[in-house]
Write a protein that holds these residues in place. Structure first.
Motif, PDB file in Angstrom:
ATOM      1  N   MET A   1      38.698  51.540  29.206  1.00 37.12           N
ATOM      2  CA  MET A   1      39.601  50.616  29.902  1.00 37.12           C
ATOM      3  C   MET A   1      38.949  50.122  31.193  1.00 37.12           C
ATOM      4  O   MET A   1      38.376  50.901  31.942  1.00 37.12           O
ATOM      5  N   ARG A   2      39.054  48.831  31.428  1.00 37.31           N
ATOM      6  CA  ARG A   2      38.509  48.242  32.661  1.00 37.31           C
ATOM      7  C   ARG A   2      39.652  47.964  33.626  1.00 37.31           C
ATOM      8  O   ARG A   2      40.621  47.269  33.284  1.00 37.31           O
ATOM      9  N   GLN A   3      39.544  48.518  34.827  1.00 38.08           N
ATOM     10  CA  GLN A   3      40.547  48.327  35.860  1.00 38.08           C
ATOM     11  C   GLN A   3      39.878  47.813  37.133  1.00 38.08           C
ATOM     12  O   GLN A   3      38.731  48.181  37.429  1.00 38.08           O
ATOM     13  N   ILE A   4      40.601  46.991  37.865  1.00 39.79           N
ATOM     14  CA  ILE A   4      40.103  46.437  39.120  1.00 39.79           C
ATOM     15  C   ILE A   4      41.084  46.787  40.235  1.00 39.79           C
ATOM     16  O   ILE A   4      42.265  46.429  40.162  1.00 39.79           O
ATOM     17  N   VAL A   5      40.605  47.508  41.224  1.00 37.00           N
ATOM     18  CA  VAL A   5      41.415  47.805  42.410  1.00 37.00           C
ATOM     19  C   VAL A   5      41.175  46.693  43.414  1.00 37.00           C
ATOM     20  O   VAL A   5      40.026  46.416  43.781  1.00 37.00           O
ATOM     21  N   LEU A   6      42.236  46.042  43.857  1.00 38.81           N
ATOM     22  CA  LEU A   6      42.106  44.816  44.657  1.00 38.81           C
ATOM     23  C   LEU A   6      42.882  44.918  45.959  1.00 38.81           C
ATOM     24  O   LEU A   6      43.964  45.500  46.031  1.00 38.81           O
ATOM     25  N   ASP A   7      42.303  44.293  47.003  1.00 34.44           N
ATOM     26  CA  ASP A   7      43.007  44.163  48.277  1.00 34.44           C
ATOM     27  C   ASP A   7      42.604  42.840  48.912  1.00 34.44           C
ATOM     28  O   ASP A   7      41.511  42.310  48.658  1.00 34.44           O
ATOM     29  N   ALA A  84      41.228  42.317  32.903  1.00 35.66           N
ATOM     30  CA  ALA A  84      41.307  43.680  33.449  1.00 35.66           C
ATOM     31  C   ALA A  84      42.728  44.009  33.887  1.00 35.66           C
ATOM     32  O   ALA A  84      43.544  43.124  34.147  1.00 35.66           O
ATOM     33  N   GLU A  85      43.006  45.296  33.986  1.00 34.12           N
ATOM     34  CA  GLU A  85      44.240  45.763  34.598  1.00 34.12           C
ATOM     35  C   GLU A  85      43.987  45.877  36.093  1.00 34.12           C
ATOM     36  O   GLU A  85      43.012  46.502  36.507  1.00 34.12           O
ATOM     37  N   VAL A  86      44.835  45.252  36.892  1.00 35.26           N
ATOM     38  CA  VAL A  86      44.616  45.183  38.333  1.00 35.26           C
ATOM     39  C   VAL A  86      45.518  46.168  39.052  1.00 35.26           C
ATOM     40  O   VAL A  86      46.718  46.275  38.742  1.00 35.26           O
ATOM     41  N   ILE A  87      44.936  46.893  39.998  1.00 37.84           N
ATOM     42  CA  ILE A  87      45.649  47.924  40.761  1.00 37.84           C
ATOM     43  C   ILE A  87      45.731  47.484  42.213  1.00 37.84           C
ATOM     44  O   ILE A  87      44.694  47.209  42.840  1.00 37.84           O
ATOM     45  N   ILE A  88      46.949  47.401  42.758  1.00 40.64           N
ATOM     46  CA  ILE A  88      47.164  46.911  44.122  1.00 40.64           C
ATOM     47  C   ILE A  88      48.199  47.791  44.799  1.00 40.64           C
ATOM     48  O   ILE A  88      49.157  48.249  44.158  1.00 40.64           O
ATOM     49  N   HIS A  89      48.035  48.034  46.081  1.00 42.04           N
ATOM     50  CA  HIS A  89      49.039  48.762  46.852  1.00 42.04           C
ATOM     51  C   HIS A  89      49.971  47.750  47.506  1.00 42.04           C
ATOM     52  O   HIS A  89      49.536  46.905  48.300  1.00 42.04           O
TER      53      HIS A  89
END
Length: 241
Positions: A1-7, A84-89
């Motif tokens: 799985m490809r994930q992208i943590v973004l800010d 991708a699945e994107v991860i954001i706070h």
């Protein structure tokens, strides 16, 4: 799985009143491993930051003046996050700005380029209800050093959030494995699993004697029979000896 943590960092709090993105930072995770294939761009917003925002990120108008505009980096960003699945706070904040920037350029929404979005703030509130769940608080809770975080920065915050996310979801690996084994059993696939031979080494006479001496010492200390002798007896019964 490809994930992208973004800010992102922005000139203020509201894109609908003219605030713009000034920095995008992304960190790639593949199969729960950081790849080092990150994306980072400073952006000229063609306006000044609010004083409150400037105090947070420290990116001055002078520093950003010679940086590319959002229209100059958007296609790189689209290609990078594609599928991708994107991860954001606190995802609504960043997505609001990204969708606004995409709309200004006549492009489909940012989220339409992703397979999904995970909001770690929502996850943290579910895991730690009633507690502070800012990025700094989560770093402290999970033992992740953020001592070098004097000002907010998109790439730095994305790197910290990647570590936090992996720590928050660490138990999911075993859960996934258990589910896979259960599915294999239900599907009759267990017969296809080759079990390795297990090599059993018996204790030597010297080791048995040393073990008995240790048990005698334990019995003497508690002035009775230690639980380990009870366990040994139950083992002998179960083995038919």
């Amino acid at each position: 799985m490809r994930q992208i943590v973004l800010d992102t960092e922005t000139t203020g709090l509201n894109p609908r009143t003219g605030d713009r993105i000034i920095e995008v930072g992304c960190v790639e995770i593949r199969d729960r491993k950081l790849t080092g294939n990150n994306f980072h761009r400073y952006i000229n917003p063609e306006r000044d930051s609010h004083e409150e925002a400037l105090a947070v990120h420290g990116l001055t108008t002078e520093f950003l003046r010679d940086k590319p505009k959002f229209c100059d980096v958007v296609h790189e960003l689209r290609a990078y996050i594609d599928g991708a699945e994107v991860i954001i706070h606190n995802a609504p904040f960043d997505l609001g700005f990204l969708d606004h920037e995409f709309k200004l350029l006549g492009l489909p929404t940012f989220t339409s380029h992703c397979s999904g979005v995970i909001d770690t703030l929502v996850n943290a509130k579910e895991l730690h209800p009633g507690k502070r769940n800012s990025l700094d608080s989560l770093c402290e809770r999970y033992g992740i050093s953020n001592a070098h975080r004097k000002l907010h920065g998109a790439l730095l915050d994305a790197e910290l959030l990647a570590d936090v996310y992996l720590a928050m979801t660490r138990g999911q690996n075993s859960l996934t494995m258990d589910m896979a084994v259960e599915a294999a059993v239900e599907g009759g696939l267990l017969e296809a699993v080759a079990l390795a031979d297990v090599l059993v080494l018996c204790a030597s006479a010297e080791e048995e004697a040393a073990h008995q001496e240790l048990l005698n010492g334990l019995d003497k200390q508690i002035k009775g029979t230690s639980v380990w002798r009870s366990y040994a007896v139950s083992e002998e019964i179960s083995n038919g000896t």
